[in-house]
Design a protein around this motif. Sequence first.
Motif, mmCIF file in Angstrom:
data_model
loop_
_atom_site.group_PDB
_atom_site.id
_atom_site.type_symbol
_atom_site.label_atom_id
_atom_site.label_comp_id
_atom_site.label_asym_id
_atom_site.label_seq_id
_atom_site.Cartn_x
_atom_site.Cartn_y
_atom_site.Cartn_z
ATOM 1 N N THR A 85 0.891 -1.159 -0.118
ATOM 2 C CA THR A 85 0.048 -0.077 0.011
ATOM 3 C C THR A 85 0.947 1.341 -0.094
ATOM 4 O O THR A 85 2.090 1.271 0.306
ATOM 5 C CB THR A 85 -1.089 -0.033 1.311
ATOM 6 O OG1 THR A 85 -1.916 1.159 1.122
ATOM 7 C CG2 THR A 85 -0.171 0.101 2.370
ATOM 8 N N SER A 86 0.517 2.398 -0.290
ATOM 9 C CA SER A 86 1.217 3.543 -0.612
ATOM 10 C C SER A 86 1.406 4.184 0.953
ATOM 11 O O SER A 86 0.547 3.842 1.842
ATOM 12 C CB SER A 86 0.151 4.827 -1.179
ATOM 13 O OG SER A 86 0.674 5.855 -1.165
ATOM 14 N N ARG A 87 2.555 4.759 1.149
ATOM 15 C CA ARG A 87 2.886 5.334 2.361
ATOM 16 C C ARG A 87 2.276 6.656 2.520
ATOM 17 O O ARG A 87 2.344 7.314 3.633
ATOM 18 C CB ARG A 87 4.317 5.078 2.415
ATOM 19 C CG ARG A 87 5.086 6.145 1.427
ATOM 20 C CD ARG A 87 6.853 5.708 1.647
ATOM 21 N NE ARG A 87 7.195 6.521 2.741
ATOM 22 C CZ ARG A 87 7.324 7.706 2.652
ATOM 23 N NH1 ARG A 87 7.593 8.452 1.263
ATOM 24 N NH2 ARG A 87 8.303 8.235 3.610
ATOM 25 N N THR A 88 1.704 7.258 1.497
ATOM 26 C CA THR A 88 1.178 8.475 1.665
ATOM 27 C C THR A 88 -0.169 8.510 1.909
ATOM 28 O O THR A 88 -1.003 7.774 1.252
ATOM 29 C CB THR A 88 1.365 9.264 0.200
ATOM 30 O OG1 THR A 88 2.812 9.411 -0.041
ATOM 31 C CG2 THR A 88 0.926 10.731 0.233
ATOM 32 N N TYR A 89 -0.691 9.208 2.900
ATOM 33 C CA TYR A 89 -2.141 9.275 3.355
ATOM 34 C C TYR A 89 -2.550 10.734 3.457
ATOM 35 O O TYR A 89 -1.867 11.642 3.640
ATOM 36 C CB TYR A 89 -2.523 8.814 4.722
ATOM 37 C CG TYR A 89 -2.243 7.411 4.934
ATOM 38 C CD1 TYR A 89 -3.538 6.725 5.074
ATOM 39 C CD2 TYR A 89 -0.806 6.700 5.039
ATOM 40 C CE1 TYR A 89 -3.611 5.192 5.238
ATOM 41 C CE2 TYR A 89 -0.975 5.111 4.993
ATOM 42 C CZ TYR A 89 -2.249 4.383 5.345
ATOM 43 O OH TYR A 89 -2.323 3.174 5.265
ATOM 44 N N TYR A 90 -4.005 11.054 2.949
ATOM 45 C CA TYR A 90 -4.468 12.527 2.973
ATOM 46 C C TYR A 90 -5.461 12.417 4.247
ATOM 47 O O TYR A 90 -6.271 11.288 4.220
ATOM 48 C CB TYR A 90 -5.258 12.556 1.998
ATOM 49 C CG TYR A 90 -4.135 12.883 0.655
ATOM 50 C CD1 TYR A 90 -3.770 14.415 0.521
ATOM 51 C CD2 TYR A 90 -3.724 11.799 -0.146
ATOM 52 C CE1 TYR A 90 -2.710 14.445 -0.495
ATOM 53 C CE2 TYR A 90 -2.914 12.058 -1.171
ATOM 54 C CZ TYR A 90 -2.331 13.417 -1.287
ATOM 55 O OH TYR A 90 -1.523 13.641 -2.248
ATOM 56 N N GLY A 125 -7.831 13.869 -0.388
ATOM 57 C CA GLY A 125 -7.053 12.655 -1.222
ATOM 58 C C GLY A 125 -8.407 12.266 -2.212
ATOM 59 O O GLY A 125 -9.610 12.481 -2.098
ATOM 60 N N GLN A 126 -7.906 11.456 -3.320
ATOM 61 C CA GLN A 126 -8.756 10.881 -4.282
ATOM 62 C C GLN A 126 -9.168 9.439 -3.799
ATOM 63 O O GLN A 126 -8.541 8.937 -3.050
ATOM 64 C CB GLN A 126 -8.170 10.867 -5.504
ATOM 65 C CG GLN A 126 -7.315 12.247 -6.047
ATOM 66 C CD GLN A 126 -8.346 13.051 -6.416
ATOM 67 O OE1 GLN A 126 -9.292 12.771 -7.098
ATOM 68 N NE2 GLN A 126 -8.301 14.361 -6.088
ATOM 69 N N SER A 127 -10.162 9.013 -4.490
ATOM 70 C CA SER A 127 -10.616 7.559 -4.218
ATOM 71 C C SER A 127 -9.651 6.416 -4.403
ATOM 72 O O SER A 127 -9.662 5.282 -3.715
ATOM 73 C CB SER A 127 -11.814 7.303 -4.938
ATOM 74 O OG SER A 127 -11.589 7.291 -6.342
ATOM 75 N N ASN A 128 -8.758 6.790 -4.951
ATOM 76 C CA ASN A 128 -7.436 5.753 -5.141
ATOM 77 C C ASN A 128 -6.217 6.129 -4.418
ATOM 78 O O ASN A 128 -5.238 5.165 -4.415
ATOM 79 C CB ASN A 128 -7.104 5.609 -6.792
ATOM 80 C CG ASN A 128 -6.699 7.072 -7.269
ATOM 81 O OD1 ASN A 128 -6.760 7.918 -6.562
ATOM 82 N ND2 ASN A 128 -6.066 6.963 -8.330
ATOM 83 N N GLN A 129 -6.464 7.030 -3.512
ATOM 84 C CA GLN A 129 -5.493 7.234 -2.515
ATOM 85 C C GLN A 129 -5.752 6.808 -1.007
ATOM 86 O O GLN A 129 -6.794 6.936 -0.863
ATOM 87 C CB GLN A 129 -5.018 8.637 -2.456
ATOM 88 C CG GLN A 129 -4.437 9.192 -3.858
ATOM 89 C CD GLN A 129 -4.394 10.576 -4.193
ATOM 90 O OE1 GLN A 129 -5.256 11.228 -3.559
ATOM 91 N NE2 GLN A 129 -3.237 11.006 -4.391
ATOM 92 N N ASN A 130 -4.795 6.497 -0.308
ATOM 93 C CA ASN A 130 -4.987 6.248 1.017
ATOM 94 C C ASN A 130 -5.475 7.352 1.880
ATOM 95 O O ASN A 130 -4.952 8.663 1.565
ATOM 96 C CB ASN A 130 -3.809 5.567 1.672
ATOM 97 C CG ASN A 130 -3.418 4.242 1.417
ATOM 98 O OD1 ASN A 130 -4.188 3.650 0.606
ATOM 99 N ND2 ASN A 130 -2.316 3.621 1.802
ATOM 100 N N SER A 131 -6.481 7.364 2.651
ATOM 101 C CA SER A 131 -7.069 8.480 3.334
ATOM 102 C C SER A 131 -7.331 8.102 4.846
ATOM 103 O O SER A 131 -7.608 6.972 5.190
ATOM 104 C CB SER A 131 -8.259 8.958 2.832
ATOM 105 O OG SER A 131 -9.228 8.233 2.886
#
Length: 231
Positions: A85-90, A125-131
């Motif tokens: 998973t991405s390490r970037t979260y919004y 964040g977008q729906s394809n990003q971690n939030s």
Amino acid sequence: MKKNSWITWLILLAAVFVVVETNPQIVPKLEKQVAQTTKKLKPYLYLTKVNLEQKLSGTTTKTTTESQVGKATTPIESPLQGMTTSRTYYYHFKDNVPENARQVFLDAVNTYNATGLVKLIPGQGQSNQNSITFFIYHKKIANIMSSNIELGNGGPSALQLNNYAINTAQAGLNMTYPTMSVKDSVAVHELGHALGLAHSSYTNSVMYPVDQGVSKLSQADLNGLKKIYNK
Ligand SMILES: [Zn+2]
């Protein structure tokens, strides 16, 4: 000494004013609010019996050594187990989250950003990003003398695409007991769940199920984060 107590009262009055000003609907709960805004001055202002017992048992069961923890890894919540998973979260706050709760969540955000393993950025964040959504809720326990009080709630919710997970996480504080829940240790614990950490049996882990007042990530906690994000 006299001067100090005068300054304390001044800070107290200022804090009360800010609370009333930003949240006029909570005036009846003023006493509780005062207790939590002064938590840095008097951390155990309103201890319940339940909490006191937890504090005591917590200090007496602290048997873990640093070297043991060094080899340990805090377990990972199932939605993120074996996933990339991405390490970037919004992250953002629900509108009704009061200032004091926002502050402990922001402290927790700083704690995790300081590891360099994740990157938490304010925004939707977008729906394809971690939030992450920070929220508050109210949950009263029936018998305060015999039950554990739930101080917070949090966790990941992963949309899994093959081995890739998009984490729509949440972290919340139980505002029925603000003097116990609006704390850095509780916020770090719930944000830890949101980021995928599960409960640890080590009392010096922020993921120990009962609040020990620990807000500093242990080596095992860092190992858990590395396992999820350092791929
Ligand atoms: Zn937990």
